[in-house]
Design a protein around this motif. Structure first.
Motif, short mmCIF file in Angstrom:
data_model
loop_
_atom_site.label_atom_id
_atom_site.label_comp_id
_atom_site.label_asym_id
_atom_site.label_seq_id
_atom_site.Cartn_x
_atom_site.Cartn_y
_atom_site.Cartn_z
N ASN A 173 59.19 66.96 40.70
CA ASN A 173 59.36 65.89 41.52
C ASN A 173 58.22 65.17 41.99
OD1 ASN A 173 60.80 64.29 43.37
ND2 ASN A 173 61.08 65.47 44.79
N PRO A 174 57.57 64.30 40.96
CA PRO A 174 56.06 63.78 41.33
C PRO A 174 55.99 62.90 42.48
CG PRO A 174 57.02 62.59 39.40
CD PRO A 174 58.03 63.65 39.95
N ASP A 175 57.22 62.39 42.96
CA ASP A 175 56.97 61.39 44.09
C ASP A 175 57.55 62.05 45.47
OD1 ASP A 175 55.57 59.54 42.79
OD2 ASP A 175 57.15 58.22 42.36
N VAL A 176 57.36 63.24 45.53
CA VAL A 176 57.93 64.11 46.45
C VAL A 176 57.54 63.16 48.09
CG1 VAL A 176 56.27 65.77 46.78
CG2 VAL A 176 58.53 66.18 47.74
N ASP A 177 58.38 63.14 48.83
CA ASP A 177 58.13 62.80 50.24
C ASP A 177 57.05 63.99 51.01
OD1 ASP A 177 58.04 62.33 53.01
OD2 ASP A 177 60.25 61.70 53.13
N SER A 181 57.28 68.26 51.65
CA SER A 181 56.29 68.74 50.36
C SER A 181 56.98 69.91 49.53
CB SER A 181 54.90 68.87 50.79
OG SER A 181 54.78 69.92 51.51
N TRP A 182 57.66 70.77 50.20
CA TRP A 182 58.31 71.86 49.66
C TRP A 182 59.16 71.73 48.70
CZ3 TRP A 182 58.18 71.11 54.77
CH2 TRP A 182 59.34 70.48 55.41
N TRP A 183 59.72 70.36 48.63
CA TRP A 183 60.84 69.90 47.34
C TRP A 183 59.98 69.20 46.38
CZ3 TRP A 183 64.86 72.30 47.42
CH2 TRP A 183 65.45 72.79 48.45
N ARG A 184 58.64 69.66 46.17
CA ARG A 184 57.59 68.87 45.19
C ARG A 184 58.25 69.39 43.83
NH1 ARG A 184 54.18 72.26 47.70
NH2 ARG A 184 52.77 70.71 48.06
N GLY A 185 59.01 70.27 43.76
CA GLY A 185 59.84 70.87 42.47
C GLY A 185 60.76 72.00 42.73
N GLU A 186 61.29 72.57 41.66
CA GLU A 186 62.20 73.55 41.75
C GLU A 186 62.21 74.64 40.70
OE1 GLU A 186 65.68 75.61 43.73
OE2 GLU A 186 63.89 74.46 44.33
N ASN A 187 61.87 75.73 40.71
CA ASN A 187 61.67 76.57 39.83
C ASN A 187 63.26 77.25 39.73
OD1 ASN A 187 58.63 77.54 39.20
ND2 ASN A 187 58.84 77.57 41.73
N LEU A 213 66.62 66.46 43.87
CA LEU A 213 65.30 66.48 44.35
C LEU A 213 64.83 64.69 44.25
CD1 LEU A 213 63.91 69.05 41.64
CD2 LEU A 213 63.84 69.13 44.12
N ASN A 214 65.75 63.85 43.56
CA ASN A 214 65.36 62.37 43.88
C ASN A 214 65.74 62.09 45.55
OD1 ASN A 214 64.41 61.88 41.28
ND2 ASN A 214 66.34 61.37 40.58
N GLU A 215 66.39 62.74 46.03
CA GLU A 215 66.78 62.46 47.39
C GLU A 215 65.62 62.83 48.25
OE1 GLU A 215 70.24 64.50 48.38
OE2 GLU A 215 71.48 63.51 46.80
N LYS A 216 64.76 63.78 47.75
CA LYS A 216 63.56 64.17 48.59
C LYS A 216 62.39 63.31 48.07
CE LYS A 216 66.31 67.42 50.31
NZ LYS A 216 66.85 67.21 51.71
N ARG A 217 62.40 62.14 47.56
CA ARG A 217 61.27 61.20 47.21
C ARG A 217 60.80 60.54 48.34
NH1 ARG A 217 62.97 58.28 41.93
NH2 ARG A 217 65.19 58.17 43.22
N LYS A 218 59.53 60.02 48.18
CA LYS A 218 59.04 59.24 49.33
C LYS A 218 59.45 57.96 49.14
CE LYS A 218 54.86 58.18 46.37
NZ LYS A 218 53.17 58.52 46.31
N SER A 265 56.78 76.05 46.33
CA SER A 265 57.59 75.49 45.24
C SER A 265 56.74 74.82 44.04
CB SER A 265 58.57 74.42 45.97
OG SER A 265 59.53 74.95 46.71
N ILE A 266 55.54 75.63 43.83
CA ILE A 266 54.95 75.25 42.60
C ILE A 266 55.36 75.82 41.42
CG2 ILE A 266 52.86 74.88 44.22
CD1 ILE A 266 51.57 77.18 42.92
#
Length: 279
Positions: A173-177, A181-187, A213-218, A265-266
């Protein structure tokens, strides 16, 4: 394609398979990559461990453990010491197998982020695959934090768009809010029906994972989250061989340094880059 002792593998009833294992075999056969094994036992071990990874992921989904970033993590103090970094250190005198099983048996007493969840699933699946005695001999110094792992798991990443049940993939999720920030991605673990399990998001299709994840973007972002082609796996062959070595006195094993990065969440590939920097 699958080869055993250099010969193309043909399933003819010599290897009894569960429904999950049949899906794995079919995926291997359809892949352009050659999956080579020295013996039927080596192939059977990988199938069993992959099946157990899938089942351990589903068991975690059915449990009551919470998703939390490192600073909010917690664990059962009867089995683990919670470190200042938010990691779980195995307590002295506690059997590794009992501590891992407790995460599933008393799941409401635990909270962790999604990379740590993947490592817990790997340990749980490995325990089911090799039994308590061998597990307790191999994994005496378990420390759960992000993608930190015992060397005998042999966790590594490859780049491929062909996924098998039991693989772990990463949704970026490259444009995470920055406020979440813990929604930067999902394993997420690849399941046998084409869905994925990610701790915190549950069992979803790839499309649904991306939408959540898109709901957690900036605000103002137009870049969508996406499924990467980075696939994480344990080294199945090493585990298959080491668990068949006759039991002997424990040998001191050098552990990898722990990278306390405090970034929930890296991906595993990102953690391995951090690790290589410090080696």
């Amino acid at each position: 394609m699958i080869t055993v002792s250099g010969i193309p593998f043909q399933q003819s009833g010599q290897l009894p398979l569960s429904s999950i294992e049949r899906v794995i075999i079919q995926g291997m056969q359809n892949d352009s990559v050659v999956y080579s094994f020295q013996s039927i036992d080596e192939l059977s071990f990988e199938l069993k461990l992959r099946k157990n990874i899938v089942e351990s992921a589903r068991e975690m989904d059915q449990g009551d453990s919470h998703f939390e970033p490192f600073e909010e993590s917690y664990c059962n103090p009867g089995y683990w010491n919670l470190t200042i970094a938010g990691g779980f250190q195995l307590k002295k005198g506690v059997k590794p197998s009992e501590a891992i099983l407790d995460i599933y048996r008393n799941s409401s007493l635990y909270a962790f982020e999604c990379a740590t969840a993947m490592i817990i699933i790997y340990y749980h699946a490995t325990l089911k695959s090799i039994g308590e005695n061998v597990f307790n001999q191999l994994f005496q110094n378990i420390y759960l934090y992000s993608w930190h792992f015992d060397p005998d798991l042999g966790i590594h990443t490859i780049h491929t768009e062909q996924f098998l049940p039991g693989d772990v993939v990463y949704f970026n999720n490259p444009d995470v809010d920055p406020d979440t920030s813990w929604w930067r991605g999902e394993n997420a673990v690849v399941l046998e029906d084409g869905t994925f399990f990610g701790h915190g998001l549950g069992i979803r299709t790839a499309w649904h994972m991306i939408q959540l994840l898109n709901e957690k973007r900036k605000q103002g972002s137009i870049r969508s989250a996406f499924l990467t082609n980075s696939v994480t796996r344990p080294t199945f062959k090493h585990l298959a061989h080491i668990t068949h070595i006759p039991q002997r006195a424990p040998v001191h094993k050098l552990q990898y340094i722990v990278i306390h990065h405090n970034e929930s969440s890296i991906s595993c590939s990102r953690y391995l880059k951090y690790l290589m920097t410090y080696r």
